[in-house]
Design an enzyme around this catalytic site. Structure first.
Site, PDB file in Angstrom:
ATOM      1  CG  HIS A 325     -21.399 -15.063  31.628  1.00  9.52           C
ATOM      2  ND1 HIS A 325     -21.792 -16.304  32.095  1.00  9.52           N
ATOM      3  CD2 HIS A 325     -20.670 -15.302  30.504  1.00  9.52           C
ATOM      4  CE1 HIS A 325     -21.319 -17.238  31.281  1.00  9.52           C
ATOM      5  NE2 HIS A 325     -20.634 -16.664  30.318  1.00  9.52           N
ATOM      6  N   GLY A 326     -21.584 -11.469  34.667  1.00 11.63           N
ATOM      7  CA  GLY A 326     -21.636 -10.031  34.874  1.00 11.63           C
ATOM      8  C   GLY A 326     -22.549  -9.631  36.015  1.00 11.63           C
TER       9      GLY A 326
END
Length: 481
Positions: A325-326
């Protein structure tokens, strides 16, 4: 190009008309138009990023054919090429600066200051989605689940199909690629169904998510300035912001695909009605959860073997999901937190306890179900604080303020009246979803209780209300992933 932009409002009808009136008699023409439209859609941000999609498409098309024509170690070697290229591109563009920063911080922690200069790599929109989609194709060809594609145009359409290109659902080649191998016929009922799903997605994005974002951005910008009660409501509103934003995108994508005769995978199934964390992960971002299950968790051994191995596999899949996700430790902590939530259910065999719809044959949930939903939502919302915060320090400060005595103070929001209206939109969302939870698109529930003329009027009224209540336009959250 954003789904909630004027550009897309002009782009979609134009492509729709050209598709059904100009190419409906030719499969190659249909696929060629899909590829062209998809490249225009994606290149609207930055045409240079089209080179990545073209490269990924070419590599995996070639790899698939080489795997099909080879045997033994050569097949594994070709699969390794696909994995190295796709993950290599993803790691460079998404994680290069993160790894450099973490490396420098580690040296500094041990007393050896290390100066470094950020690479300043620009993250291409949707790279995490289409790299996983093409990678799954190579793996499935290697496993013998589908034949290698011999049609480069159909394969390019599979990789770049614009409705789901930048934020999913992450489609499997076994499901999506064959649809580009046969000519599509216009289906009026499916097109109308798609339009209704687009309408519902726009409501979730423009009315719920974008209005929640106004309050959430203010609160998370300076959590030390607000009472715990305000921060608690801010965290809850972020839970609905990210749900309305991401599931709204998925609904628009799935509905748009239906307009072109293409079926996409359902990506959300009312996750906030989940009675435990196991059920939540079967209902939230379904295409990613099942991707990690099939291509990472099961190959690692899944839930078979010793408890140590099961615990290891569970943490691996959730930590990798967080990092997907990041490029920030906040996402890693978010993933680890969900692993801690999930493990007790897995180890006691209760992770598959709830597989049906909550209160399937009743209007209201039982007390036990209501407590389960409330408890699950609370745990998920705590995790969302780490997901939304810019740093671990900010996340801890946010949670500490919630746990303080100020939790019992009157919540004061920036723009109090607008905040109350936003809460009203959230309650409306929950009410509609509970009412129509037996359907993929809850708005369709109205068709079962009203005469045709009245439910047509309902849809028009809902569309007008959605436009009138639309908040400030915000980019989709998952574009950054």
């Amino acid at each position: 190009m954003l789904f909630n932009s004027l550009d897309f409002c002009l782009f979609l009808p134009l492509v729709f008309v050209l598709y059904w009136y100009g190419t409906r008699h030719s499969l190659r023409a249909q696929n060629a138009l899909i590829v062209l439209a998809s490249y225009v859609f994606y290149g609207w941000w930055d045409w240079r990023f089209l080179l990545l999609i073209l490269g990924s498409t070419a590599v995996d098309f070639w790899v698939g054919r080489r795997i099909a024509a080879s045997s033994g170690g050569r097949r594994r070697a070709y699969l390794g090429v696909s994995i190295a290229v796709n993950l290599g591109v993803l790691i460079y563009f998404k994680y290069a600066d993160f790894f450099l920063a973490s490396f420098a911080e580690a040296f500094t922690f041990f007393g050896h200051p290390f100066s470094r200069q950020a690479l300043g790599v620009v993250l291409p929109v949707g790279i995490s989605f289409y790299t996983f989609q093409t990678l799954s194709y190579s793996i499935d060809v290697y496993r013998g689940k589908l034949p290698a594609s011999n049609d480069p145009l159909a394969f390019a359409a599979f990789v770049s199909f614009f409705p789901q290109l930048v934020a999913g659902p992450i489609e499997r080649a076994t499901r999506l690629l064959p649809q580009f191998g046969r000519r599509r016929e216009f289906d009026y009922d499916q097109a109308v169904y798609g339009g209704k799903q687009i309408l519902w997605g726009l409501f979730k994005k423009m009315v719920v998510a974008d209005n929640c974002a106004v309050v959430v951005n203010e609160v998370f910008a300076d959590p030390g300035a607000y009472a715990g009660s305000t921060l608690l409501l801010g965290a809850a509103l972020f839970a609905f912001q990210i749900y309305g934003d991401f599931s709204g995108y998925s609904d628009i994508a799935i509905g748009t695909a239906r307009l072109f005769g293409i079926r996409l995978t359902r990506n959300f199934a009312y996750p906030y009605f989940s009675r435990n964390i196991g059920e939540f992960w079967r209902r939230w971002h379904i295409s990613l959860s099942t991707w990690f299950r099939d291509y990472l968790y099961i190959p690692l051994g899944g839930s078979r073997g010793t408890q140590v191995r099961v615990i290891r596999n569970t943490f691996v899949i959730f930590l990798v999901s967080g990092l997907w996700h990041g490029a920030n430790w906040t996402f890693v902590i978010w993933g680890g937190l969900h692993a801690l939530y999930f493990l007790p259910l897995l180890l006691t065999g209760r992770n598959r306890k709830y597989t049906g719809i909550v209160a399937a044959d009743r209007k209201l949930p039982s007390g036990r179900e209501a407590l389960g939903m409330l408890g699950t939502f609370t745990l998920v919302t705590i995790g969302w604080v780490f997901f939304r915060a810019d740093s671990l320090g900010e996340a801890w400060l946010y949670l500490e303020r919630i746990a303080s005595a100020s939790l019992f103070a009157e919540p004061i929001f920036p723009g109090r009246r607008d905040a109350l209206v936003t809460v009203g939109f959230v309650l409306l969302l929950l009410g509609i979803e509970w009412w129509g939870r037996r359907r993929d698109v809850p708005l369709l529930q109205v068709e079962g209780i009203l005469p045709r003329r009245l439910w047509i009027m309902f849809y028009y009224a809902f569309a007008v209300c959605t436009l009138l209540a639309a908040g400030r336009s915000q980019a989709f959250i998952y574009f950054q992933f």
